[in-house]
Design a protein around this motif. Structure first.
Motif, PDB file in Angstrom:
ATOM      1  N   TYR A  62       6.204   1.775  -5.309  1.00 53.03           N
ATOM      2  CA  TYR A  62       5.323   1.005  -6.113  1.00 53.03           C
ATOM      3  C   TYR A  62       4.138   1.860  -6.961  1.00 53.03           C
ATOM      4  O   TYR A  62       3.413   2.417  -6.181  1.00 53.03           O
ATOM      5  CB  TYR A  62       4.731  -0.182  -5.399  1.00 53.03           C
ATOM      6  CG  TYR A  62       5.669  -1.047  -4.565  1.00 53.03           C
ATOM      7  CD1 TYR A  62       6.278  -2.174  -5.214  1.00 53.03           C
ATOM      8  CD2 TYR A  62       6.161  -0.689  -3.197  1.00 53.03           C
ATOM      9  CE1 TYR A  62       7.399  -2.978  -4.391  1.00 53.03           C
ATOM     10  CE2 TYR A  62       7.238  -1.308  -2.578  1.00 53.03           C
ATOM     11  CZ  TYR A  62       7.752  -2.290  -3.048  1.00 53.03           C
ATOM     12  OH  TYR A  62       8.832  -3.060  -2.458  1.00 53.03           O
ATOM     13  N   HIS A 106       1.099  -9.347   5.128  1.00 50.82           N
ATOM     14  CA  HIS A 106       0.960  -9.813   3.894  1.00 50.82           C
ATOM     15  C   HIS A 106       1.751 -11.416   3.759  1.00 50.82           C
ATOM     16  O   HIS A 106       2.898 -11.240   4.252  1.00 50.82           O
ATOM     17  CB  HIS A 106       1.385  -8.935   2.938  1.00 50.82           C
ATOM     18  CG  HIS A 106       0.416  -7.861   2.670  1.00 50.82           C
ATOM     19  ND1 HIS A 106       0.128  -6.894   3.303  1.00 50.82           N
ATOM     20  CD2 HIS A 106      -0.544  -7.979   1.619  1.00 50.82           C
ATOM     21  CE1 HIS A 106      -0.918  -6.105   2.868  1.00 50.82           C
ATOM     22  NE2 HIS A 106      -1.330  -6.640   2.089  1.00 50.82           N
ATOM     23  N   LEU A 151      -5.795   0.648  -0.682  1.00 50.03           N
ATOM     24  CA  LEU A 151      -4.537   1.134  -1.184  1.00 50.03           C
ATOM     25  C   LEU A 151      -4.505   2.534  -1.440  1.00 50.03           C
ATOM     26  O   LEU A 151      -3.443   3.303  -1.141  1.00 50.03           O
ATOM     27  CB  LEU A 151      -4.408   0.527  -2.778  1.00 50.03           C
ATOM     28  CG  LEU A 151      -4.171  -0.915  -2.597  1.00 50.03           C
ATOM     29  CD1 LEU A 151      -3.780  -1.677  -3.982  1.00 50.03           C
ATOM     30  CD2 LEU A 151      -2.947  -1.681  -1.445  1.00 50.03           C
TER      31      LEU A 151
HETATM   32  C1  HEM Z   1       2.063  -3.514  -3.888  1.00 53.83           C
HETATM   33  C2  HEM Z   1       1.543  -3.402  -2.593  1.00 53.83           C
HETATM   34  C3  HEM Z   1       0.581  -4.674  -2.238  1.00 53.83           C
HETATM   35  C4  HEM Z   1       0.314  -5.962  -2.760  1.00 53.83           C
HETATM   36  C5  HEM Z   1       1.009  -6.606  -4.132  1.00 53.83           C
HETATM   37  C6  HEM Z   1      -0.554  -6.422  -2.239  1.00 53.83           C
HETATM   38  C7  HEM Z   1      -1.259  -7.700  -2.221  1.00 53.83           C
HETATM   39  C8  HEM Z   1      -2.316  -8.451  -1.274  1.00 53.83           C
HETATM   40  C9  HEM Z   1      -2.376  -9.772  -1.526  1.00 53.83           C
HETATM   41  C10 HEM Z   1      -1.733 -10.716  -2.693  1.00 53.83           C
HETATM   42  C11 HEM Z   1      -3.247 -10.011  -0.672  1.00 53.83           C
HETATM   43  C12 HEM Z   1      -4.002 -11.409  -0.366  1.00 53.83           C
HETATM   44  C13 HEM Z   1      -3.531 -11.934   0.908  1.00 53.83           C
HETATM   45  C14 HEM Z   1      -1.737 -12.390   1.071  1.00 53.83           C
HETATM   46  O1  HEM Z   1      -1.472 -13.218  -0.036  1.00 53.83           O
HETATM   47  O2  HEM Z   1      -1.431 -11.737   1.881  1.00 53.83           O
HETATM   48  C15 HEM Z   1      -3.566  -9.034   0.028  1.00 53.83           C
HETATM   49  C16 HEM Z   1      -4.531  -8.564   1.131  1.00 53.83           C
HETATM   50  C17 HEM Z   1      -4.725  -7.626   1.832  1.00 53.83           C
HETATM   51  N1  HEM Z   1      -4.063  -6.359   1.652  1.00 53.83           N
HETATM   52 FE1  HEM Z   1      -2.614  -6.093   0.149  1.00 53.83          FE
HETATM   53  N2  HEM Z   1      -1.271  -5.632  -1.018  1.00 53.83           N
HETATM   54  C18 HEM Z   1      -0.424  -4.548  -1.134  1.00 53.83           C
HETATM   55  C19 HEM Z   1      -0.285  -3.336  -0.197  1.00 53.83           C
HETATM   56  C20 HEM Z   1      -1.467  -3.297   0.642  1.00 53.83           C
HETATM   57  C21 HEM Z   1      -1.439  -1.986   1.506  1.00 53.83           C
HETATM   58  C22 HEM Z   1      -0.862  -0.732   1.324  1.00 53.83           C
HETATM   59  C23 HEM Z   1      -2.570  -2.085   2.234  1.00 53.83           C
HETATM   60  C24 HEM Z   1      -3.085  -1.317   3.303  1.00 53.83           C
HETATM   61  C25 HEM Z   1      -3.715  -1.580   4.312  1.00 53.83           C
HETATM   62  C26 HEM Z   1      -3.268  -3.485   2.137  1.00 53.83           C
HETATM   63  C27 HEM Z   1      -4.333  -4.261   2.851  1.00 53.83           C
HETATM   64  C28 HEM Z   1      -4.742  -5.606   2.294  1.00 53.83           C
HETATM   65  C29 HEM Z   1      -5.638  -6.096   3.179  1.00 53.83           C
HETATM   66  C30 HEM Z   1      -6.849  -5.365   4.099  1.00 53.83           C
HETATM   67  C31 HEM Z   1      -5.825  -7.289   2.447  1.00 53.83           C
HETATM   68  C32 HEM Z   1      -6.947  -8.399   3.047  1.00 53.83           C
HETATM   69  C33 HEM Z   1      -6.318  -9.278   4.109  1.00 53.83           C
HETATM   70  C34 HEM Z   1      -7.444 -10.295   4.419  1.00 53.83           C
HETATM   71  O3  HEM Z   1      -8.501 -10.162   4.278  1.00 53.83           O
HETATM   72  O4  HEM Z   1      -7.086 -11.247   4.968  1.00 53.83           O
HETATM   73  N3  HEM Z   1      -2.383  -4.313   1.081  1.00 53.83           N
HETATM   74  N4  HEM Z   1      -2.830  -7.835  -0.490  1.00 53.83           N
END
Ligand code: HEM
Length: 193
Positions: free
Chosen positions: A84, A118, A100
């Protein structure tokens, strides 16, 4: 080929939205509409799968290619063997850009992505950033098992099965379903009138 990526991503995202709406209609529909809805649902789901497969097949990378794109201006992620380009998503990621960038620098972001847990909307969103896949991807925990592989979390290996030996029945299924849908909407509905 690369220019069809945004179009396919948009198609997949729209198909997923329609799929969700059809799922909801399915639950509330009267029995007479169930056949019609089931057909539409099957065709759409199959089309979504095929588009995703095409997108992943079009561009192949090696796992080491991902290490060349780990900066704020050019950031790729490797998750479950798919690559991605999240450069434009860094500012908007709800979990922040640092996670990220770290995940990108680690070479394989699969475990980090899964650990967060996620939502399905996050997974749908990912399709918009898909640019290809890693040929012969081996998941980090699988790659770490044999001693010879222990030095790296991600390895590229040759696929065990040759591409010519696998028969993909999906296109055939789509054609059969499309003919069934056409028959239902033309011949069968006319007979009913
Ligand atoms: C293309 C890849 C990714 C996309 C589209 C994405 C998208 C999102 C979205 C939409 C959220 C909001 C919560 C949810 O809907 O689940 C989120 C939260 C989060 N993501 Fe990602 N994410 C990606 C990759 C990653 C990666 C590789 C990590 C590595 C640790 C990460 C860490 C987090 C964290 C720490 C949160 C906050 C969770 C919270 O506060 O509850 N994400 N992400």
């Amino acid at each position: 080929m690369i220019e069809i990526y945004p179009k396919l991503s948009t198609i997949v995202a729209s198909q997923r939205t329609i799929n969700t709406q059809l799922d909801a209609s399915f639950l509330s529909a009267p029995t007479s509409s169930l056949f019609h809805l089931s057909l539409s649902l099957c065709v759409l789901k199959l089309c979504t799968i095929i588009c995703e497969e095409i997108m992943a097949e079009v561009k192949k990378f090696s796992a080491s290619d991902v290490f060349l794109h780990t900066t704020r201006d050019d950031c790729w992620l490797l998750i479950h063997g798919k690559v991605y380009d999240v450069t434009k998503f860094l500012d908007d990621h709800p979990g922040g850009e640092d996670v990220l960038l770290q995940a990108s620098a680690s070479g394989d972001a699969t475990d980090a992505f899964e650990t967060v847990g996620h939502s399905s909307s996050a997974e749908t969103m990912m399709e918009g950033y898909l640019i290809g896949s890693v040929d012969g991807y081996v998941a980090p925990h699988m790659a770490a098992e044999p001693a010879s592989r222990a030095s790296s979390s991600v390895k590229t290996i040759k696929p065990a099965v040759s591409p010519t030996s696998s028969f993909n029945p999906l296109p055939l299924l789509v054609i059969v379903l499309a003919i069934a849908a056409w028959y239902y909407f033309t011949v069968f509905s006319k007979n009913k009138e």
